[in-house]
Write a protein that holds these residues in place. Structure first.
Motif, PDB file in Angstrom:
ATOM      1  N   ALA A   1       0.811  -1.215   0.000  1.00  0.00           N
ATOM      2  CA  ALA A   1       0.000   0.000   0.000  1.00  0.00           C
ATOM      3  C   ALA A   1       0.842   1.261   0.000  1.00  0.00           C
ATOM      4  O   ALA A   1       1.940   1.299   0.568  1.00  0.00           O
ATOM      5  N   GLY A   2       0.280   2.288  -0.611  1.00  0.00           N
ATOM      6  CA  GLY A   2       0.912   3.603  -0.607  1.00  0.00           C
ATOM      7  C   GLY A   2       0.715   4.318   0.712  1.00  0.00           C
ATOM      8  O   GLY A   2       0.142   3.789   1.664  1.00  0.00           O
ATOM      9  N   ASN A   3       1.186   5.572   0.771  1.00  0.00           N
ATOM     10  CA  ASN A   3       1.113   6.365   2.004  1.00  0.00           C
ATOM     11  C   ASN A   3      -0.336   6.658   2.383  1.00  0.00           C
ATOM     12  O   ASN A   3      -1.144   7.047   1.535  1.00  0.00           O
ATOM     13  N   VAL A   4      -0.662   6.485   3.659  1.00  0.00           N
ATOM     14  CA  VAL A   4      -2.029   6.717   4.109  1.00  0.00           C
ATOM     15  C   VAL A   4      -2.128   7.996   4.934  1.00  0.00           C
ATOM     16  O   VAL A   4      -1.217   8.351   5.679  1.00  0.00           O
ATOM     17  N   ILE A   5      -3.254   8.670   4.778  1.00  0.00           N
ATOM     18  CA  ILE A   5      -3.573   9.849   5.580  1.00  0.00           C
ATOM     19  C   ILE A   5      -4.992   9.670   6.109  1.00  0.00           C
ATOM     20  O   ILE A   5      -5.740   8.824   5.634  1.00  0.00           O
ATOM     21  N   GLY A   6      -5.337  10.477   7.104  1.00  0.00           N
ATOM     22  CA  GLY A   6      -6.672  10.379   7.673  1.00  0.00           C
ATOM     23  C   GLY A   6      -6.676  10.802   9.125  1.00  0.00           C
ATOM     24  O   GLY A   6      -5.622  11.029   9.733  1.00  0.00           O
ATOM     25  N   GLY A   7      -7.855  10.891   9.695  1.00  0.00           N
ATOM     26  CA  GLY A   7      -7.989  11.319  11.075  1.00  0.00           C
ATOM     27  C   GLY A   7      -7.444  10.298  12.055  1.00  0.00           C
ATOM     28  O   GLY A   7      -7.698   9.109  11.926  1.00  0.00           O
ATOM     29  N   GLY A   8      -6.665  10.787  13.032  1.00  0.00           N
ATOM     30  CA  GLY A   8      -6.198   9.920  14.109  1.00  0.00           C
ATOM     31  C   GLY A   8      -4.785   9.425  13.980  1.00  0.00           C
ATOM     32  O   GLY A   8      -4.334   8.629  14.802  1.00  0.00           O
ATOM     33  N   ASP A   9      -4.057   9.878  12.962  1.00  0.00           N
ATOM     34  CA  ASP A   9      -2.648   9.505  12.842  1.00  0.00           C
ATOM     35  C   ASP A   9      -1.827  10.507  13.640  1.00  0.00           C
ATOM     36  O   ASP A   9      -1.801  11.695  13.310  1.00  0.00           O
ATOM     37  N   PHE A  10      -1.152  10.024  14.681  1.00  0.00           N
ATOM     38  CA  PHE A  10      -0.346  10.900  15.536  1.00  0.00           C
ATOM     39  C   PHE A  10       1.134  10.511  15.498  1.00  0.00           C
ATOM     40  O   PHE A  10       1.899  10.870  16.387  1.00  0.00           O
ATOM     41  N   ALA A  11       1.548   9.774  14.486  1.00  0.00           N
ATOM     42  CA  ALA A  11       2.921   9.265  14.417  1.00  0.00           C
ATOM     43  C   ALA A  11       3.926  10.398  14.223  1.00  0.00           C
ATOM     44  O   ALA A  11       3.603  11.470  13.710  1.00  0.00           O
ATOM     45  N   ASN A  12       5.157  10.116  14.628  1.00  0.00           N
ATOM     46  CA  ASN A  12       6.243  11.048  14.343  1.00  0.00           C
ATOM     47  C   ASN A  12       6.713  10.848  12.902  1.00  0.00           C
ATOM     48  O   ASN A  12       6.507   9.800  12.303  1.00  0.00           O
ATOM     49  N   ASP A  13       7.322  11.877  12.356  1.00  0.00           N
ATOM     50  CA  ASP A  13       7.906  11.817  11.014  1.00  0.00           C
ATOM     51  C   ASP A  13       6.909  11.429   9.930  1.00  0.00           C
ATOM     52  O   ASP A  13       7.250  10.712   8.987  1.00  0.00           O
ATOM     53  N   ARG A  14       5.666  11.887  10.067  1.00  0.00           N
ATOM     54  CA  ARG A  14       4.689  11.768   8.990  1.00  0.00           C
ATOM     55  C   ARG A  14       4.094  13.145   8.768  1.00  0.00           C
ATOM     56  O   ARG A  14       3.803  13.881   9.706  1.00  0.00           O
ATOM     57  N   ILE A  15       3.857  13.467   7.514  1.00  0.00           N
ATOM     58  CA  ILE A  15       3.589  14.854   7.181  1.00  0.00           C
ATOM     59  C   ILE A  15       2.242  15.357   7.701  1.00  0.00           C
ATOM     60  O   ILE A  15       2.155  16.475   8.218  1.00  0.00           O
ATOM     61  N   ILE A  16       1.166  14.565   7.582  1.00  0.00           N
ATOM     62  CA  ILE A  16      -0.132  15.059   8.047  1.00  0.00           C
ATOM     63  C   ILE A  16      -0.176  15.199   9.578  1.00  0.00           C
ATOM     64  O   ILE A  16      -0.660  16.219  10.087  1.00  0.00           O
ATOM     65  N   PRO A  17       0.343  14.233  10.350  1.00  0.00           N
ATOM     66  CA  PRO A  17       0.440  14.471  11.796  1.00  0.00           C
ATOM     67  C   PRO A  17       1.247  15.724  12.136  1.00  0.00           C
ATOM     68  O   PRO A  17       0.900  16.456  13.065  1.00  0.00           O
ATOM     69  N   ASP A  18       2.315  15.981  11.363  1.00  0.00           N
ATOM     70  CA  ASP A  18       3.082  17.215  11.581  1.00  0.00           C
ATOM     71  C   ASP A  18       2.212  18.444  11.317  1.00  0.00           C
ATOM     72  O   ASP A  18       2.291  19.452  12.036  1.00  0.00           O
ATOM     73  N   CYS A  19       1.367  18.370  10.284  1.00  0.00           N
ATOM     74  CA  CYS A  19       0.447  19.479   9.981  1.00  0.00           C
ATOM     75  C   CYS A  19      -0.538  19.700  11.118  1.00  0.00           C
ATOM     76  O   CYS A  19      -0.813  20.843  11.519  1.00  0.00           O
ATOM     77  N   VAL A  20      -1.075  18.598  11.631  1.00  0.00           N
ATOM     78  CA  VAL A  20      -2.061  18.687  12.718  1.00  0.00           C
ATOM     79  C   VAL A  20      -1.422  19.280  13.971  1.00  0.00           C
ATOM     80  O   VAL A  20      -2.010  20.147  14.635  1.00  0.00           O
ATOM     81  N   ARG A  21      -0.209  18.826  14.300  1.00  0.00           N
ATOM     82  CA  ARG A  21       0.469  19.365  15.480  1.00  0.00           C
ATOM     83  C   ARG A  21       0.752  20.860  15.322  1.00  0.00           C
ATOM     84  O   ARG A  21       0.603  21.638  16.267  1.00  0.00           O
ATOM     85  N   ALA A  22       1.140  21.270  14.122  1.00  0.00           N
ATOM     86  CA  ALA A  22       1.394  22.691  13.869  1.00  0.00           C
ATOM     87  C   ALA A  22       0.116  23.504  14.003  1.00  0.00           C
ATOM     88  O   ALA A  22       0.113  24.593  14.584  1.00  0.00           O
ATOM     89  N   ALA A  23      -0.988  22.962  13.481  1.00  0.00           N
ATOM     90  CA  ALA A  23      -2.277  23.661  13.589  1.00  0.00           C
ATOM     91  C   ALA A  23      -2.698  23.789  15.043  1.00  0.00           C
ATOM     92  O   ALA A  23      -3.202  24.849  15.470  1.00  0.00           O
ATOM     93  N   GLU A  24      -2.499  22.721  15.800  1.00  0.00           N
ATOM     94  CA  GLU A  24      -2.876  22.750  17.219  1.00  0.00           C
ATOM     95  C   GLU A  24      -2.065  23.775  18.003  1.00  0.00           C
ATOM     96  O   GLU A  24      -2.585  24.479  18.862  1.00  0.00           O
ATOM     97  N   GLN A  25      -0.778  23.872  17.656  1.00  0.00           N
ATOM     98  CA  GLN A  25       0.118  24.789  18.365  1.00  0.00           C
ATOM     99  C   GLN A  25       0.167  26.174  17.732  1.00  0.00           C
ATOM    100  O   GLN A  25       0.879  27.056  18.221  1.00  0.00           O
ATOM    101  N   LYS A  26      -0.603  26.339  16.628  1.00  0.00           N
ATOM    102  CA  LYS A  26      -0.638  27.600  15.881  1.00  0.00           C
ATOM    103  C   LYS A  26       0.768  28.033  15.453  1.00  0.00           C
ATOM    104  O   LYS A  26       1.179  29.191  15.616  1.00  0.00           O
ATOM    105  N   LYS A  27       1.513  27.052  14.901  1.00  0.00           N
ATOM    106  CA  LYS A  27       2.861  27.295  14.390  1.00  0.00           C
ATOM    107  C   LYS A  27       2.893  26.986  12.892  1.00  0.00           C
ATOM    108  O   LYS A  27       1.985  26.370  12.359  1.00  0.00           O
ATOM    109  N   ASP A  28       3.966  27.414  12.237  1.00  0.00           N
ATOM    110  CA  ASP A  28       4.146  27.074  10.830  1.00  0.00           C
ATOM    111  C   ASP A  28       4.470  25.589  10.689  1.00  0.00           C
ATOM    112  O   ASP A  28       5.142  24.998  11.540  1.00  0.00           O
ATOM    113  N   ILE A  29       3.984  24.979   9.598  1.00  0.00           N
ATOM    114  CA  ILE A  29       4.303  23.587   9.293  1.00  0.00           C
ATOM    115  C   ILE A  29       5.693  23.549   8.654  1.00  0.00           C
ATOM    116  O   ILE A  29       5.974  24.290   7.724  1.00  0.00           O
TER     117      ILE A  29
END
Length: 350
Positions: free
Chosen positions: A188-216
């Motif tokens: 399978a290819g790269n997966v995205i979706g709600g509930g991924d909190f892993a390190n070193d994955r781009i969408i979780p990094d986006c979510v963490r940045a949004a939560e902390q109101k920081k740049d991605i």
């Protein structure tokens, strides 16, 4: 695309059930009425989707190591699964550089252990080993890899998954030629979706940045990947185990990825996320000098489409819509189990 009622009353064992993909898989199976046993380590992140999904009391959740053959064998004997879906893995490329021995132990010997348990338990009728799009020898070319391309992942994670494929092939040729059990692998290819909190994955990094109101921060905005919503492979895996359960001639090796138009660069993916999220969210390009990662990767999924009539349900844009919807629901304190069920029904219904 699939009638989930097939799974009602079926005994299904899912390894790696506390992870991102495993939790979505188990929530889907439980909703379909399956008798689910999970075998996994504790949830790998904090926060974790497994707790949010409210499924622990709706299944037999076994917390144990896939490297422990004795324990895994005991769980097989007690649960007597008809269907086995092997998701357990050390799944992060960068972590595999930090812990190569653990990565190989988990991804290779874990596969040996699950194959051995399938061999020793006649109850199993359908077995799927989930690997990755990164199993192929990556030549950085612009067309999608096909299932008959050479296997030779570069980094310890990718290479260990190539080995996992070969272990499955060997067991299939050596022990499963009597038509007792159908065996497939899914890449399978790269997966995205709600509930991924892993390190070193781009969408979780986006979510963490949004939560902390920081740049991605993006370390490589020009890398191309076959991004897809997590439900795309989850439903494809269920389709494979169902169809080969009913017709062993359908067992094989299958790529699971999006259409070529949805194979986008990381920069394009984040730009879409930023637009959908709003709230002034921005991203910056900041390379951190990390280890080698493939720059260009696509899959040719013609075999899956031709064999099963499979097709992508949500585009990468729609996948991001559902990811943002899920995440904002979580930020607002909504019941995540309900959000997951709603998205599963929307996906299957479409």
């Amino acid at each position: 695309m699939i009638d989930l009622s097939f799974f009602k009353g079926k005994k299904v064992l899912v390894t790696g059930h506390t992870g991102f993909k495993g939790t979505w898989m188990c929530r889907t199976l439980i909703g379909a009425g399956a008798e689910v046993t999970g075998y996994s380590l504790e949830p790998p992140t904090d926060p974790n989707l497994f707790a949010m999904a409210e499924i622990e009391d709706k299944m037999n959740s076994v917390i144990a190591d896939i490297r422990d053959l004795d324990k895994l064998s005991e769980v097989f004997r007690e649960s007597a699964p008809e269907i086995v879906i092997h998701l357990a893995a050390q799944p992060i490329v960068r972590d595999s550089y930090k812990e190569p021995v653990y990565t190989y132990e988990t991804n290779v010997m874990g596969t040996v252990n699950i194959c051995e348990c399938v061999r020793q338990n006649d109850c199993v009728k359908s077995f799927l080993n989930v690997t990755t799009d990164k199993v192929y020898e990556n030549r950085e070319w612009e067309w999608g890899y096909r299932e008959n391309e050479p296997l030779d992942g570069y980094d310890p994670y990718s290479n260990s998954k190539s080995c996992s494929e070969l272990v499955t092939h060997s067991y299939k040729n050596s022990f499963f030629t009597d038509d007792r059990v159908a065996v497939s692998t899914a890449r399978a290819g790269n997966v995205i979706g709600g509930g991924d909190f892993a390190n070193d994955r781009i969408i979780p990094d986006c979510v963490r940045a949004a939560e902390q109101k920081k740049d991605i921060i993006i370390r490589n905005p020009f890398s191309t990947r076959p991004y897809q919503h997590v439900l795309e492979p989850v439903i494809a895996y269920l389709m494979i185990v169902k169809e080969q359960y009913e017709n062993h001639e359908l067992q094989g090796y299958y790529n699971v990825g999006p259409d070529e138009v949805d194979c986008v660069t990381t920069g394009d993916l984040v730009e879409m996320f930023v637009e959908k999220w709003g709230e002034g969210l921005k991203w910056i390009d900041q390379y951190d000098g990390g280890p080698h990662e493939a720059g260009f990767l696509k899959l040719d999924c013609s075999k899956l489409k031709k064999t099963f009539g499979w097709k992508t349900t949500w585009s990468v844009s729609e996948a991001l819509d559902k990811t943002v919807e899920w995440t904002k629901a979580w930020f607002a304190g909504e019941n995540i189990a309900d959000v997951m069920d709603r998205q599963i029904q929307e996906f299957v219904g479409k």
